[in-house]
Design a protein around this motif. Structure first.
Motif, PDB file in Angstrom:
ATOM      1  N   LEU A   4      43.452  40.122  39.262  1.00 26.34           N
ATOM      2  CA  LEU A   4      44.177  40.278  38.014  1.00 26.34           C
ATOM      3  C   LEU A   4      45.370  39.334  38.072  1.00 26.34           C
ATOM      4  N   SER A   6      48.761  37.691  35.725  1.00 23.61           N
ATOM      5  CA  SER A   6      49.613  38.075  34.613  1.00 23.61           C
ATOM      6  C   SER A   6      50.700  37.042  34.389  1.00 23.61           C
ATOM      7  N   GLU A  28      40.855  38.680  35.530  1.00 27.01           N
ATOM      8  CA  GLU A  28      41.275  39.269  34.259  1.00 27.01           C
ATOM      9  C   GLU A  28      42.755  38.938  34.057  1.00 27.01           C
ATOM     10  N   VAL A  30      46.279  39.869  32.170  1.00 26.73           N
ATOM     11  CA  VAL A  30      47.031  40.906  31.470  1.00 26.73           C
ATOM     12  C   VAL A  30      48.394  40.321  31.120  1.00 26.73           C
ATOM     13  N   ASP A  39      56.400  46.614  30.490  1.00 30.04           N
ATOM     14  CA  ASP A  39      55.359  45.604  30.738  1.00 30.04           C
ATOM     15  C   ASP A  39      54.869  45.672  32.179  1.00 30.04           C
ATOM     16  N   ASN A  42      52.850  48.861  32.733  1.00 32.68           N
ATOM     17  CA  ASN A  42      51.533  48.697  32.125  1.00 32.68           C
ATOM     18  C   ASN A  42      50.638  47.803  32.982  1.00 32.68           C
ATOM     19  N   LEU A  43      51.175  46.714  33.501  1.00 32.54           N
ATOM     20  CA  LEU A  43      50.411  45.805  34.351  1.00 32.54           C
ATOM     21  C   LEU A  43      49.883  46.535  35.586  1.00 32.54           C
ATOM     22  N   ASP A  45      49.586  49.813  36.047  1.00 32.94           N
ATOM     23  CA  ASP A  45      48.657  50.870  35.641  1.00 32.94           C
ATOM     24  C   ASP A  45      47.300  50.299  35.233  1.00 32.94           C
ATOM     25  N   ARG A  46      47.296  49.148  34.571  1.00 35.05           N
ATOM     26  CA  ARG A  46      46.020  48.498  34.197  1.00 35.05           C
ATOM     27  C   ARG A  46      45.251  48.061  35.437  1.00 35.05           C
ATOM     28  N   ALA A  47      45.970  47.557  36.439  1.00 35.78           N
ATOM     29  CA  ALA A  47      45.304  47.155  37.686  1.00 35.78           C
ATOM     30  C   ALA A  47      44.637  48.356  38.351  1.00 35.78           C
ATOM     31  N   ALA A  49      43.729  51.191  36.878  1.00 37.39           N
ATOM     32  CA  ALA A  49      42.629  51.649  36.023  1.00 37.39           C
ATOM     33  C   ALA A  49      41.389  50.778  36.217  1.00 37.39           C
ATOM     34  N   ARG A  50      41.588  49.487  36.380  1.00 37.00           N
ATOM     35  CA  ARG A  50      40.462  48.538  36.514  1.00 37.00           C
ATOM     36  C   ARG A  50      39.831  48.552  37.886  1.00 37.00           C
TER      37      ARG A  50
END
Length: 151
Positions: A4, A6, A28, A30, A39, A42-43, A45-47, A49-50
């Motif tokens: 990931l 960003s 990916e 983000v 921000d 979220n970054l 948490d997205r990592a 989740a993924r």
């Protein structure tokens, strides 16, 4: 291996993702601006989740600010530079420590130019601002010492 990446510039992030994809990497993008807590949260948490976890965090955001003599520095340009170079590292540590502590390990790498030793001086700065205690207690609690790379 999936990765990931960003940054705050959507077009640059998407181009990097395409170029790495052309080389066979699964990447990916983000969008996130390290100056803003929401921000960064979220970054992270997205990592999670993924990928289910974070094994390595690599902090490389930085800016030299507005080039020129100190007489041209404004409150706004100084704040933007400080928020990117120092606060961004602190926010990343804050959110990544949270996850790595829960999962029992991981590695954090902070990159700083030797000509702009922001990350290297982060501990001294935090100590002066009275924030070193929370950083030390986070490191002690998680057993995750952040590493500094100064190219």
């Amino acid at each position: 291996m999936c990765r990931l990446v960003s940054g705050r510039h959507q077009d640059v992030g998407e181009q990097l993702t395409r170029e790495l994809g052309d080389l066979g990497a699964q990447v990916e993008f983000v969008p996130a601006d390290v100056r803003f807590d929401a921000d960064v949260k979220n970054l992270v948490d997205r990592a999670v989740a993924r990928f289910g976890r974070i094994d390595v965090a690599f902090n490389n955001a930085g800016t030299e600010g507005t080039p020129g003599p100190v007489t041209v520095v404004t409150d706004e340009t100084y704040q933007a530079t400080f928020d990117t170079n120092v606060k961004g590292t602190l926010l990343s540590l804050k959110h990544v420590f949270r996850i790595m502590g829960e999962q029992g390990g991981g590695s954090i790498v902070n990159v700083s130019s030797l000509t702009q030793p922001t990350c290297a001086s982060l501990a001294r700065l935090l100590q002066r601002l009275g924030h070193l205690g929370p950083l030390h207690s986070s490191v002690g609690r998680t057993g995750l010492p952040p590493r500094l790379v100064g190219p």
